[in-house]
Design a protein around this motif. Structure first.
Motif, mmCIF file in Angstrom:
data_model
loop_
_atom_site.group_PDB
_atom_site.id
_atom_site.type_symbol
_atom_site.label_atom_id
_atom_site.label_comp_id
_atom_site.label_asym_id
_atom_site.label_seq_id
_atom_site.Cartn_x
_atom_site.Cartn_y
_atom_site.Cartn_z
ATOM 1 N N LYS A 1 0.836 -1.212 0.000
ATOM 2 C CA LYS A 1 0.000 0.000 0.000
ATOM 3 C C LYS A 1 0.869 1.261 0.000
ATOM 4 O O LYS A 1 0.570 2.234 -0.702
ATOM 5 C CB LYS A 1 -0.903 0.014 1.237
ATOM 6 C CG LYS A 1 -1.906 -1.140 1.284
ATOM 7 C CD LYS A 1 -2.739 -1.058 2.550
ATOM 8 C CE LYS A 1 -3.618 -2.286 2.746
ATOM 9 N NZ LYS A 1 -4.489 -2.615 1.631
ATOM 10 N N ILE A 2 1.951 1.246 0.818
ATOM 11 C CA ILE A 2 2.797 2.446 0.918
ATOM 12 C C ILE A 2 3.371 2.791 -0.458
ATOM 13 O O ILE A 2 3.399 3.968 -0.851
ATOM 14 C CB ILE A 2 3.967 2.209 1.918
ATOM 15 C CG1 ILE A 2 3.452 2.082 3.357
ATOM 16 C CG2 ILE A 2 4.992 3.340 1.830
ATOM 17 C CD1 ILE A 2 4.545 1.757 4.390
ATOM 18 N N GLY A 3 3.835 1.774 -1.205
ATOM 19 C CA GLY A 3 4.479 1.991 -2.506
ATOM 20 C C GLY A 3 3.595 2.826 -3.427
ATOM 21 O O GLY A 3 3.967 3.956 -3.809
ATOM 22 N N PRO A 4 2.427 2.328 -3.816
ATOM 23 C CA PRO A 4 1.605 3.107 -4.752
ATOM 24 C C PRO A 4 1.056 4.396 -4.152
ATOM 25 O O PRO A 4 0.937 5.401 -4.859
ATOM 26 C CB PRO A 4 0.465 2.143 -5.118
ATOM 27 C CG PRO A 4 0.471 1.092 -4.074
ATOM 28 C CD PRO A 4 1.860 1.002 -3.560
ATOM 29 N N ALA A 5 0.738 4.395 -2.853
ATOM 30 C CA ALA A 5 0.168 5.609 -2.258
ATOM 31 C C ALA A 5 1.178 6.755 -2.321
ATOM 32 O O ALA A 5 0.838 7.875 -2.723
ATOM 33 C CB ALA A 5 -0.255 5.351 -0.807
ATOM 34 N N LEU A 6 2.434 6.474 -1.947
ATOM 35 C CA LEU A 6 3.451 7.528 -1.993
ATOM 36 C C LEU A 6 3.855 7.857 -3.425
ATOM 37 O O LEU A 6 4.026 9.031 -3.771
ATOM 38 C CB LEU A 6 4.699 7.112 -1.195
ATOM 39 C CG LEU A 6 4.567 7.033 0.322
ATOM 40 C CD1 LEU A 6 5.933 6.767 0.953
ATOM 41 C CD2 LEU A 6 3.944 8.286 0.918
ATOM 42 N N ALA A 7 4.003 6.839 -4.266
ATOM 43 C CA ALA A 7 4.421 7.094 -5.653
ATOM 44 C C ALA A 7 3.401 7.970 -6.362
ATOM 45 O O ALA A 7 3.752 8.791 -7.209
ATOM 46 C CB ALA A 7 4.606 5.775 -6.396
ATOM 47 N N ALA A 8 2.134 7.818 -6.000
ATOM 48 C CA ALA A 8 1.078 8.619 -6.626
ATOM 49 C C ALA A 8 1.035 10.039 -6.064
ATOM 50 O O ALA A 8 0.304 10.882 -6.570
ATOM 51 C CB ALA A 8 -0.278 7.938 -6.424
ATOM 52 N N GLY A 9 1.787 10.305 -4.991
ATOM 53 C CA GLY A 9 1.878 11.669 -4.470
ATOM 54 C C GLY A 9 1.024 11.950 -3.251
ATOM 55 O O GLY A 9 0.864 13.108 -2.846
#
Ligand code: NAD
Length: 490
Positions: free
Chosen positions: A167-175
């Motif tokens: 979850k952290i990966g896409p949530a942060l990558a998306a801004g």
């Protein structure tokens, strides 16, 4: 208040929250013990409304700058975060093992590398996907993937590193900026992730961790009116509660929930591979949402296949998860142990026949033998409810129709596994089994770009690849009439 730390398997771990780039201690604390042998791992800060409010405020303040960096600006920081995870492989592996009883070697070789990949994969994906133009006769559709804001990420104890970074990966990558609420039965590696992210340059307030009990910290978090997203992995019962909070504020929620997945073995299958896969369902002491816990075997090969599974079972050593030859470690917690043992006792009382196991192992307090029940009705509790322990059921079928009906005969729809040597037959059955993921002649293969999630009561939404970004972004279409600007541009 001074930061509280604990030495866990020789690794110093903070037992406090991580909010706005600082450690924050609570006077209320909850006790954490290792399932391996009951070792005291320390008393962890138990957050509530006040800590959640601090974290939400920090995440809101950090959002504009993080969002403005764009995928290109965030990628080097997230790549450094992923490298930081790999650099601490052994520490993370040891702490996860002490905290939730997962296999040390499995953590080192598979879990931690995958944890790092969860961050780097989505950092890269965010660069390539996203904004695009859809050309129309009259208008130009300028499609934007805007970060949504503050996301709450809530995860369970069976694989905190893997499930939280997924979850952290896409949530942060998306801004987005995030608040993680780790599982109270295994809270430690999420605390370590906060330090690693900080060292990699993730700015203060972008990643916050609020420790605490689900009904307190978790409840306060999901009831915060400021959230843009709630991403939850855990039980179906908890999802129903969180869903009510999300409904009050119309906050989009994704949920990855429980399962009671079938593992179908046809007479034309590679029976050796299928037998190996059956015993793999005892991995992590059966505390795996995707486990194929209902073994469905074609009647004509039952005796031969049962013999092969019995032989494969010999490898399934129950023991200390720090030992290299152990395959089945402890259950997570005395409360969970009692729950699993309760299912087993009730199944026996209802006439279930124990093919093997069915009792506590003498390795230690929380260790249970790998267990197989047969002679259980399709409507029996043990055939319908998720046990989340090393407990499987064995049933037979005579026709493909019967296999499909039994496979679909629970309320769940998370996953399924099928072994057959006949492609037409395999694809016919696979297309009719209700499941978010159906493995054919393989098991537990999870490509980060493939959709993952559950049907029916196993979840809402899909994660993985573009599906994660569809969830964590506010997707906007700026539709501009062609030739409508001075000078005839666009
Ligand atoms: P759980 O639902 O009890 O807890 C999950 C998380 O939710 C924990 O962090 C907990 O503190 C929090 N929580 C509990 N009550 C809350 C509330 N009222 N408000 C907000 N947060 C709350 O689940 P569990 O026992 O930790 O995990 C086991 C379950 O998770 C099983 O059903 C398993 O199948 C499921 N699971 C699903 C997946 C998947 O990807 N589908 C993966 C792993 C586990």
């Amino acid at each position: 208040m001074t930061e509280v730390t604990s030495s866990v398997a020789g690794v110093e771990v903070s037992l406090d929250h991580w909010i706005g780039g600082k450690r924050v201690s609570s006077s209320e604390r909850f006790q954490n013990n290792s399932p391996i042998d009951g070792t005291d791992l320390g008393a962890v800060s138990a957050g509530g409304k006040a800590e959640v409010e601090m974290a939400v405020e920090a995440a809101i303040s950090a959002f504009p700058e993080w969002a403005a960096l764009g995928a290109e600006g965030r990628k080097p920081i997230l790549d450094k975060f992923a490298r930081g995870i790999l650099a601490r492989n052994e520490d993370l592996a040891k702490v996860e093992c002490a905290d939730n009883g997962s296999l040390l070697m499995g953590n080192i070789h598979r879990l931690v590398p995958r944890t790092a990949q969860n961050i780097s994969f989505f950092a890269e994906y965010a660069m390539s996907l996203q904004d695009h133009i859809i050309d129309h006769e009259e208008v130009t559709n300028d499609v934007r993937y805007d970060p949504s804001g503050v996301a709450a990420l809530i995860t369970p104890w069976n694989a905190p590193l893997m499930l939280t970074t997924w979850k952290i990966g896409p949530a942060l990558a998306a801004g987005n900026t995030i608040i993680v609420k780790p599982p109270e039965w295994a809270p430690l590696t999420c605390s370590m992730l906060a330090d690693i992210a900080h060292e990699a340059g993730v700015p203060a307030g972008v990643l916050n961790v609020v420790q605490g009990i689900g009904e307190d910290a978790g409840d306060a978090l999901v009831n915060s009116p400021e959230l843009a997203r709630i991403s939850f992995t855990g039980s179906t019962d908890t999802a129903k509660i969180i869903g009510q909070a999300a409904a009050r504020t119309i906050t989009p929620m994704s949920s990855e929930l429980g399962g009671k997945s079938p593992l179908i073995v046809c007479s034309d299958a590679n029976l050796d591979a299928a037998a190996q896969t059956v015993v793999m369902q005892y991995m992590n002491a059966g505390q795996v949402c995707l486990a194929g816990t209902r073994i469905l075997v074609e009647s004509s090969i039952e005796a031969e296949f049962l013999e092969k599974v019995r032989r494969a079972l010999g490898q399934m050593v129950v023991g200390d998860p720090r030992e290299a030859n152990t395959r089945i470690g402890p259950l997570i917690h005395p409360e969970h142990f009692a729950r699993v043992a309760g299912f087993v006792e009730r199944a026996k009382a209802a006439g279930g026949e124990v093919l093997w196991g069915g009792a506590t192992s003498d390795v230690g307090d929380l260790y249970f033998q790998p267990t197989m029940f047969t002679n259980v009705g399709l409507d029996a509790e043990i055939s319908q409810c998720e046990v989340f322990g090393p407990v499987l059921t064995w049933q037979t079928f005579d026709t493909d129709e019967e296999a499909i009906a039994v496979a679909n005969g629970t309320q769940y729809g998370l996953a399924g596994t099928l072994f057959s040597g006949n492609e037409d037959r395999a694809m016919r059955i696979a297309s009719r089994v209700v499941a978010g993921t159906l493995w054919v002649n393989c098991y537990f293969v999870r490509d980060l770009s493939a959709p993952f999630g559950g049907s029916r009561i196993s979840g809402i939404g899909r994660e993985g690849g573009s599906h994660s970004f569809d969830f964590y972004c506010d997707i906007k279409n700026i539709a501009v009439r062609k030739g409508s600007f001075a000078g005839g541009g666009n």
